[in-house]
Design an enzyme around this catalytic site. Structure first.
Site, short mmCIF file in Angstrom:
data_model
loop_
_atom_site.label_atom_id
_atom_site.label_comp_id
_atom_site.label_asym_id
_atom_site.label_seq_id
_atom_site.Cartn_x
_atom_site.Cartn_y
_atom_site.Cartn_z
N CYS A 26 22.88 -28.83 -44.46
CA CYS A 26 24.23 -29.12 -44.95
C CYS A 26 25.06 -27.84 -45.07
O CYS A 26 24.76 -26.97 -45.88
CB CYS A 26 24.10 -29.83 -46.31
SG CYS A 26 25.61 -29.93 -47.26
N CYS A 59 26.58 -27.25 -48.49
CA CYS A 59 25.50 -26.87 -49.41
C CYS A 59 25.22 -25.36 -49.30
O CYS A 59 25.00 -24.68 -50.30
CB CYS A 59 24.21 -27.64 -49.12
SG CYS A 59 24.33 -29.42 -49.32
#
Length: 118
Positions: A30, A33
């Site tokens: 991600c 993230c």
């Protein structure tokens, strides 16, 4: 304090035994993230009174499902064992600092919870 890796084995105990717990649900693949990770880690070093945990959703799929995580990153906050905040999306450092301030200010009544608003 460094962030703590949370799994199905230690998640509930961590939430219940600590006054204020921030949980970052994230994934290695991600992009947001990866951007939020250093901000979150820095905040953990600056706020020693808060437990900062991280849950890798790929390694803990059952836990992510039980927490109803629909997107990553998702920040969840528990205060005195109660979930007071859950929001998907990476935060800027200033926004995370504001959420931390608000979470500290939340007063819980017997069995009641007051959500943090951003």
């Amino acid at each position: 304090m460094a962030t703590v890796t949370l799994t199905s084995q230690n998640f509930q105990e961590t939430i219940e035994k600590n006054d204020l717990v921030f949980v970052d649900f994230w994934a290695t693949w991600c992009g947001p993230c990866k951007a939020f990770g250093p901000i979150y880690d820095k905040a953990s070093g600056s706020n020693k009174d808060i437990v900062f945990g991280k849950v890798d959703i790929d390694q803990n799929q059952e836990l992510a499902a039980a927490a109803d995580i629909q997107a990553v990153p998702t920040l969840m906050i528990a205060k005195q064992g109660q979930i007071i905040f859950k929001q998907a999306g990476a935060l800027r450092a200033s926004d995370l600092d504001d959420v931390i301030r608000q979470a500290r200010e939340v007063k819980l009544d017997e069995g009641a919870k007051e959500p943090v608003n951003q």
